[in-house]
Design an enzyme around this catalytic site. Sequence first.
Site, PDB file in Angstrom:
ATOM      1  CB  CYS A 130      -0.944  -0.005   1.199  1.00  0.00           C
ATOM      2  SG  CYS A 130      -0.283  -0.781   2.679  1.00  0.00           S
ATOM      3  CG  HIS A 238      -0.719   3.895   4.629  1.00  0.00           C
ATOM      4  ND1 HIS A 238      -1.395   3.602   5.794  1.00  0.00           N
ATOM      5  CD2 HIS A 238      -0.276   2.693   4.150  1.00  0.00           C
ATOM      6  CE1 HIS A 238      -1.375   2.294   6.001  1.00  0.00           C
ATOM      7  NE2 HIS A 238      -0.704   1.723   5.016  1.00  0.00           N
TER       8      HIS A 238
END
Length: 330
Positions: A130, A238
């Site tokens: 990710c 994130h």
Amino acid sequence: MKKVNIAVVGATGMVGRTFLKVLEERDFPYNKIYCFASKRSAGTKVKCKGEDIIVEELTETSFDRDIDIALFSAGGTTSEKFAPIAASKGVIVVDNSSHFRMDKDVPLVVPEVNPHAIFEHKNIIANPNCSTIQAMVALKPLQEKYGIKRVVFSTYQAVSGSGVKGVTDLENGLKGSLETNCYPHPIANNCLPHIDVFMDNGYTKEEMKMINETKKILGDDSLKITATAVRVPLYDCHSESINVELDGSFDIENVFELYRDYKGIILQDDVANNVYPLATTAKGTDDVYIGRIRRDFSLDNGLNIWVVADNIRKGAATNAVQIAEVLITR
Ligand code: 25A
Ligand code: L14
């Protein structure tokens, strides 16, 4: 686009459920959909495009059916065992685990960055980590226009990256519990410079994944890269500070222009009005948000950017579905 039959492996997990949501939202053109998970979840119902689907236990005979594409997110061990079985039966697997990513016969793809690699597959295609995915979307325009010499990644990663266990640790921690089930220390009120396991070289596996996957996706083994990956007490998205040394000189205004027009990127940089990418903005979306664009005055041709994306969507489920979309356009 042609219509295909699709399977979702790990359908009850955090990423698995998001596969179903993204397939529905993007109206992915499938005929039939099959959902698999571990024995524990067999029999539970999930939903896609208004249809109730009964989850089946994943077994060695699950792919003895008319399945064209399988989206896997059930962890590395499950992928290691079942992706080759599916592939041997002619199913194209898009795998979200880390297991096959560095295999030279397996393309590692971010569709905005290296779509050409998709068709080099031998029935298994890997979805990158990710943190890597959002960084690649941000670095590709810079690589194309200026060339890249060196990269320093510093990440601020949400607990949903660790699945349900990480989310539970944060929830319990915020209620005052110091007990942990996922992390070695309480994540509430802490930043943990520790994601995945430590390696002999002092880096974590997450940091090494960012370094190695970046070289593979950008197709440049000579890139100099270092990374520090940190878990922060956020549920989703994130954030990353990326420091880049470019090959040539650049005009900062041109960097803004570059990001303003790039597919998959939303430029949010108006510091006079406190505008920059935030996790709360990126949550639930499929774009990569870029801002805080500024020159690194400590070296020639240095640049700093701040990059935020939804780790479960663009960082996992959406990226895999986008790969499947490219597959069926042929
Ligand atoms: O090895 P990796 O690549 O590092 O991946 C490890 C884990 O990381 C998650 C994913 O968890 C995976 O298990 N993950 C991977 N890539 C990710 C990414 N990019 C990522 N997370 C975020 N971003 P997950 O929670 O997303 O998905 C787990 C799913 O995998 C199914 N599964 C597990 N073993 C299986 C299997 N399916 C088939 N065969 C197997 N042998 C799992 O199904 C789930 O769908 P399930 O039925 O076991 O889980 C049902 C529900 O139970 C929760 N759960 C799981 N374990 C526990 C649990 N609840 C309580 N205690 C547990 N120990 C599940 O989350 C689900 O809600
Ligand atoms: O390699 O815990 O895809 O935030 C994704 C989730 C690694 C760990 C991967 C996390 C995993 C990461």
